[in-house]
Scaffold this motif. Structure first.
Motif, PDB file in Angstrom:
ATOM      1  N   GLU A   3       0.823  -1.216   0.000  1.00  0.00           N
ATOM      2  CA  GLU A   3       0.000   0.000   0.000  1.00  0.00           C
ATOM      3  C   GLU A   3       0.851   1.258   0.000  1.00  0.00           C
ATOM      4  O   GLU A   3       0.625   2.186  -0.753  1.00  0.00           O
ATOM      5  CB  GLU A   3      -0.917  -0.005   1.233  1.00  0.00           C
ATOM      6  N   LYS A   4       1.832   1.315   0.892  1.00  0.00           N
ATOM      7  CA  LYS A   4       2.710   2.491   0.963  1.00  0.00           C
ATOM      8  C   LYS A   4       3.975   2.123   1.742  1.00  0.00           C
ATOM      9  O   LYS A   4       4.122   0.978   2.178  1.00  0.00           O
ATOM     10  CB  LYS A   4       1.992   3.662   1.618  1.00  0.00           C
ATOM     11  N   LEU A   5       4.854   3.113   1.927  1.00  0.00           N
ATOM     12  CA  LEU A   5       6.073   2.862   2.708  1.00  0.00           C
ATOM     13  C   LEU A   5       5.868   3.366   4.134  1.00  0.00           C
ATOM     14  O   LEU A   5       5.215   4.390   4.350  1.00  0.00           O
ATOM     15  CB  LEU A   5       7.271   3.593   2.090  1.00  0.00           C
TER      16      LEU A   5
ATOM     17  N   LYS B 119      10.298  -5.686   4.257  1.00  0.00           N
ATOM     18  CA  LYS B 119      11.539  -5.067   3.791  1.00  0.00           C
ATOM     19  C   LYS B 119      11.668  -5.216   2.274  1.00  0.00           C
ATOM     20  O   LYS B 119      11.220  -6.211   1.706  1.00  0.00           O
ATOM     21  CB  LYS B 119      12.723  -5.762   4.494  1.00  0.00           C
ATOM     22  N   ASP B 120      12.254  -4.199   1.648  1.00  0.00           N
ATOM     23  CA  ASP B 120      12.541  -4.237   0.210  1.00  0.00           C
ATOM     24  C   ASP B 120      11.280  -4.453  -0.640  1.00  0.00           C
ATOM     25  O   ASP B 120      11.271  -5.258  -1.570  1.00  0.00           O
ATOM     26  CB  ASP B 120      13.588  -5.329  -0.072  1.00  0.00           C
ATOM     27  N   ALA B 121      10.200  -3.763  -0.275  1.00  0.00           N
ATOM     28  CA  ALA B 121       8.954  -3.840  -1.057  1.00  0.00           C
ATOM     29  C   ALA B 121       8.437  -2.418  -1.253  1.00  0.00           C
ATOM     30  O   ALA B 121       8.423  -1.631  -0.306  1.00  0.00           O
ATOM     31  CB  ALA B 121       7.924  -4.674  -0.311  1.00  0.00           C
ATOM     32  N   LEU B 122       8.030  -2.099  -2.496  1.00  0.00           N
ATOM     33  CA  LEU B 122       7.640  -0.726  -2.824  1.00  0.00           C
ATOM     34  C   LEU B 122       6.138  -0.624  -3.084  1.00  0.00           C
ATOM     35  O   LEU B 122       5.508  -1.622  -3.466  1.00  0.00           O
ATOM     36  CB  LEU B 122       8.409  -0.259  -4.070  1.00  0.00           C
ATOM     37  N   PRO B 123       5.559   0.576  -2.913  1.00  0.00           N
ATOM     38  CA  PRO B 123       4.126   0.755  -3.153  1.00  0.00           C
ATOM     39  C   PRO B 123       3.711   0.244  -4.528  1.00  0.00           C
ATOM     40  O   PRO B 123       4.457   0.410  -5.506  1.00  0.00           O
ATOM     41  CB  PRO B 123       3.947   2.281  -3.057  1.00  0.00           C
ATOM     42  N   ASN B 124       2.527  -0.387  -4.579  1.00  0.00           N
ATOM     43  CA  ASN B 124       1.940  -0.971  -5.796  1.00  0.00           C
ATOM     44  C   ASN B 124       2.608  -2.257  -6.257  1.00  0.00           C
ATOM     45  O   ASN B 124       2.197  -2.815  -7.273  1.00  0.00           O
ATOM     46  CB  ASN B 124       1.936   0.021  -6.973  1.00  0.00           C
ATOM     47  N   GLU B 125       3.589  -2.727  -5.546  1.00  0.00           N
ATOM     48  CA  GLU B 125       4.177  -4.016  -5.943  1.00  0.00           C
ATOM     49  C   GLU B 125       3.287  -5.151  -5.433  1.00  0.00           C
ATOM     50  O   GLU B 125       2.704  -5.060  -4.341  1.00  0.00           O
ATOM     51  CB  GLU B 125       5.604  -4.167  -5.390  1.00  0.00           C
ATOM     52  N   LEU B 126       3.224  -6.197  -6.250  1.00  0.00           N
ATOM     53  CA  LEU B 126       2.504  -7.400  -5.849  1.00  0.00           C
ATOM     54  C   LEU B 126       3.575  -8.433  -5.504  1.00  0.00           C
ATOM     55  O   LEU B 126       4.415  -8.760  -6.359  1.00  0.00           O
ATOM     56  CB  LEU B 126       1.655  -7.860  -7.045  1.00  0.00           C
ATOM     57  N   VAL B 127       3.565  -8.868  -4.244  1.00  0.00           N
ATOM     58  CA  VAL B 127       4.668  -9.743  -3.820  1.00  0.00           C
ATOM     59  C   VAL B 127       4.162 -10.954  -3.033  1.00  0.00           C
ATOM     60  O   VAL B 127       3.128 -10.871  -2.359  1.00  0.00           O
ATOM     61  CB  VAL B 127       5.681  -8.974  -2.930  1.00  0.00           C
ATOM     62  N   GLU B 128       4.906 -12.019  -3.138  1.00  0.00           N
ATOM     63  CA  GLU B 128       4.643 -13.165  -2.253  1.00  0.00           C
ATOM     64  C   GLU B 128       5.569 -13.005  -1.063  1.00  0.00           C
ATOM     65  O   GLU B 128       6.747 -12.667  -1.229  1.00  0.00           O
ATOM     66  CB  GLU B 128       4.947 -14.471  -2.983  1.00  0.00           C
ATOM     67  N   ILE B 129       5.018 -13.227   0.134  1.00  0.00           N
ATOM     68  CA  ILE B 129       5.843 -12.972   1.327  1.00  0.00           C
ATOM     69  C   ILE B 129       5.879 -14.171   2.267  1.00  0.00           C
ATOM     70  O   ILE B 129       5.010 -15.048   2.214  1.00  0.00           O
ATOM     71  CB  ILE B 129       5.320 -11.740   2.116  1.00  0.00           C
ATOM     72  N   GLU B 130       6.871 -14.140   3.126  1.00  0.00           N
ATOM     73  CA  GLU B 130       6.946 -15.131   4.203  1.00  0.00           C
ATOM     74  C   GLU B 130       7.003 -14.332   5.504  1.00  0.00           C
ATOM     75  O   GLU B 130       7.852 -13.438   5.643  1.00  0.00           O
ATOM     76  CB  GLU B 130       8.236 -15.940   4.021  1.00  0.00           C
TER      77      GLU B 130
END
Ligand SMILES: C[S@@+](CC[C@H](N)C(=O)[O-])C[C@H]1O[C@@H](n2cnc3c(N)ncnc32)[C@H](O)[C@@H]1O
Length: 402
Positions: A7-9, A27-38
């Motif tokens: 959503e945001k930083l 960590k190391d994720a930017l707004p609007n990115e779609l990421v898989e997380i653990e």
């Protein structure tokens, strides 16, 4: 693995998302990115996570110029362009002001660093079992490094040659001046040292080595020339870490000092801001808690022909009300914790016409501004990018009495 949209930083440059109404910092994720997380840590009110896969990357993402960025805790924004890191800092200040209902209508100006990389004139590293590096963020796990791209090139020369120090386990602080002269400060439990001095001196301009507070080579201070002034700085005295931004800070201080004013300069370090102010003011009184810094300041006043400045040793909070001084301008440059209650009360009793507040922590700055806002209006608020590519924000504020 949950797939989430960033959503945001947050204030520390981490991506924010929500899972089942609970906030997750990534960590190391930017707004609007779609990421898989653990999820790496699950607390009552929030979770922390790391990215396992970038499903869709942000158009703002750049490849970090530092190979250690993902692990090392020193920099937080190397995955953005320099201009985007500045926007992040501007937004953070705007949000903070809005949240605290502090009126600041005009845009917050940001003063860029002309050298956003290789700028730091002081870094501290760890040596463990003969290996040199930084600790991984929030851990005691050593990340071995061969270079630090925010430290000055002359500091990197020491990093390249650290084996000549022959240390197994130590904290190593390296300071460099404008002329790339180096002071090395070693703190260790090792009783004997075996530094290959001749070889080290071939590689770097060595001014001194301080080993467990004892000077074992050269001097325990260096001279720093910034903004046309010369400063003596002891190994344990504070000096601003970015010379380019410090020059710009000095110019702003000078611009904002009124002719013939009486200035009280609190948290004065080696006398820097007071000496800058002294060329326009009638008298300057400075207070600083580190003895060597005050002694440096007395020498610096002489070196820069500042004859109208008195430097005092003491804790600001217990010294200010003892000096019985009438002053019209107050310079504040406190450490990260900002002003304490007693100092804020002192200011509200004295009510100087103008306050110049230099801050390295926007949260405590805003807290202090809230206390002062009944009596003061913000005439100027600038961000000075003293710490490029990190989340740290240096602010410059001028407050006028209402
Ligand atoms: C951010 S530095 C600013 C120094 C200086 N104004 C400059 O620009 O180089 C803060 C300084 O406040 C000093 N300091 C910290 N706590 C203090 C206290 N309670 N009373 C007086 N000085 C203090 C530190 O030693 C340090 O020199």
């Amino acid at each position: 693995m949950p797939k989430v949209l960033i959503e945001k930083l947050d204030d520390y440059g981490r991506g924010i998302t929500h899972i089942d109404n609970k906030v997750v910092f990534i960590k190391d994720a930017l707004p609007n990115e779609l990421v898989e997380i653990e999820i790496t840590s699950n607390k009552k009110k929030f979770s922390e996570a790391k990215v396992t896969e970038y499903v869709r990357k942000s158009k703002d993402r750049v490849k970090s110029p530092c190979p250690y960025f993902e692990k090392c805790g020193g920099c937080h924004l190397l995955h953005l362009t320099y201009d985007n890191t500045l926007t992040f800092k501007q937004n953070k200040i705007k949000e903070l002001l809005k949240k605290n209902k502090i009126n600041k209508n005009e845009e917050i100006e940001i003063i860029k660093s002309d050298f956003p990389l290789y700028y730091r004139n002081k870094i501290s590293l760890k040596i463990e079992n003969g290996k040199l590096g930084y600790y991984e963020e929030s851990t005691h796990k050593l990340i071995e490094i061969k270079e630090c791209i925010i430290a000055k090139h002359s500091i990197n020369e020491v990093i390249k040659n650290y084996k000549l120090l022959n240390l197994e386990n130590a904290k190593l602080t390296i300071r460099a001046n404008d002329n790339d002269e180096i002071l090395i400060i070693i703190e260790t439990n090792e009783k004997e040292y075996n530094i290959e001095l001749a070889k080290l001196k071939e590689k770097i301009k060595l001014v001194g080595i301080i080993y467990n507070k004892i000077t074992i080579y050269g001097e325990n201070f260096f001279y720093e020339r910034v903004g046309g002034k010369l400063f003596k700085v002891s190994f344990d005295s504070f000096f601003q870490i970015n010379e380019n931004i410090t020059t710009k800070l000095f110019a702003l201080i000078k611009e904002n000092i009124d002719e013939s004013s009486v200035v009280l300069d609190l948290y004065s370090g080696v006398g820097t801001l007071g000496i800058i102010a002294s060329s326009k003011s009638k008298e300057v009184y400075s207070i600083e808690i580190i003895k060597n810094a005050v002694l440096n300041g007395i020498m610096n006043a002489k070196l820069n022909q500042a004859n109208n400045i008195k430097l005092m040793l003491g804790d600001v909070s217990s010294t200010v009300d003892k000096i019985n001084l009438n002053f019209d301008t107050l310079i504040l440059d406190p450490p990260r914790k900002g002003l304490d209650k007693k100092t804020r009360e002192f200011i509200l009793t004295k009510l100087p016409d103008k306050i110049i507040y230099v801050s390295c922590n926007p949260n405590t700055l805003i807290r202090d501004l809230k206390e002062l806002e009944t009596n003061y209006e913000i005439a100027d608020f600038k961000i000075m990018d003293m710490f490029p590519f990190t989340y740290h924000i240096e602010s410059f504020c001028v407050l006028n009495k209402k």
